[in-house]
Design a protein around this motif. Structure first.
Motif, PDB file in Angstrom:
ATOM      1  N   ASN A   7       5.373   5.006  -2.542  1.00 22.22           N
ATOM      2  CA  ASN A   7       3.997   4.591  -2.806  1.00 22.22           C
ATOM      3  C   ASN A   7       3.435   3.845  -1.611  1.00 22.22           C
ATOM      4  N   THR A   8       2.103   3.883  -1.485  1.00 26.82           N
ATOM      5  CA  THR A   8       1.423   3.211  -0.387  1.00 26.82           C
ATOM      6  C   THR A   8       0.386   2.249  -0.948  1.00 26.82           C
ATOM      7  N   VAL A  10      -3.004   0.613  -0.998  1.00 31.16           N
ATOM      8  CA  VAL A  10      -4.286   1.086  -0.479  1.00 31.16           C
ATOM      9  C   VAL A  10      -5.400   0.063  -0.577  1.00 31.16           C
ATOM     10  N   TRP A  23      -1.943   0.775  -5.659  1.00 34.75           N
ATOM     11  CA  TRP A  23      -0.895   1.539  -4.986  1.00 34.75           C
ATOM     12  C   TRP A  23      -1.095   3.010  -5.296  1.00 34.75           C
ATOM     13  N   GLN A  24      -0.961   3.831  -4.269  1.00 34.96           N
ATOM     14  CA  GLN A  24      -1.122   5.279  -4.417  1.00 34.96           C
ATOM     15  C   GLN A  24       0.239   5.950  -4.358  1.00 34.96           C
ATOM     16  N   ASP A  26       2.590   8.610  -3.158  1.00 29.36           N
ATOM     17  CA  ASP A  26       2.560   9.435  -1.957  1.00 29.36           C
ATOM     18  C   ASP A  26       2.614  10.930  -2.257  1.00 29.36           C
ATOM     19  N   HIS A  28       1.487  12.420  -4.924  1.00 27.73           N
ATOM     20  CA  HIS A  28       0.276  12.813  -5.661  1.00 27.73           C
ATOM     21  C   HIS A  28      -0.868  11.913  -5.217  1.00 27.73           C
ATOM     22  N   PRO A  29      -1.496  12.219  -4.081  1.00 29.70           N
ATOM     23  CA  PRO A  29      -2.499  11.308  -3.518  1.00 29.70           C
ATOM     24  C   PRO A  29      -3.709  11.031  -4.396  1.00 29.70           C
ATOM     25  N   TYR A  31      -3.522  10.096  -7.457  1.00 34.23           N
ATOM     26  CA  TYR A  31      -3.087   9.196  -8.519  1.00 34.23           C
ATOM     27  C   TYR A  31      -2.732   7.832  -7.939  1.00 34.23           C
ATOM     28  N   ALA A  32      -3.238   6.787  -8.581  1.00 35.19           N
ATOM     29  CA  ALA A  32      -2.941   5.427  -8.143  1.00 35.19           C
ATOM     30  C   ALA A  32      -2.740   4.546  -9.370  1.00 35.19           C
TER      31      ALA A  32
END
Length: 56
Positions: A7-8, A10, A23-24, A26, A28-29, A31-32
């Protein structure tokens, strides 16, 4: 804390008057998820073609 390998972070947004971390996923961009200060998921955000759906 979310797994940084999957996860990233954001940014932040307001959910029900509380500032939360977003958090996104990775893989499935679109979906956060939003985490409160105690790392509880308080919202899921799905973005498709610029439209956003927020599940509280």
């Amino acid at each position: 804390m979310p797994n940084g390998d999957l996860n990233t972070f954001v940014g932040q947004r307001s959910v029900n008057g509380e500032t939360v971390d977003v958090w996104q996923a990775d893989v499935h961009p679109g979906y956060a998820f939003c985490l409160s200060t105690d790392n509880s998921i308080v919202a899921i955000v799905i973005t498709i073609d610029g439209d956003e759906l927020v599940a509280l």
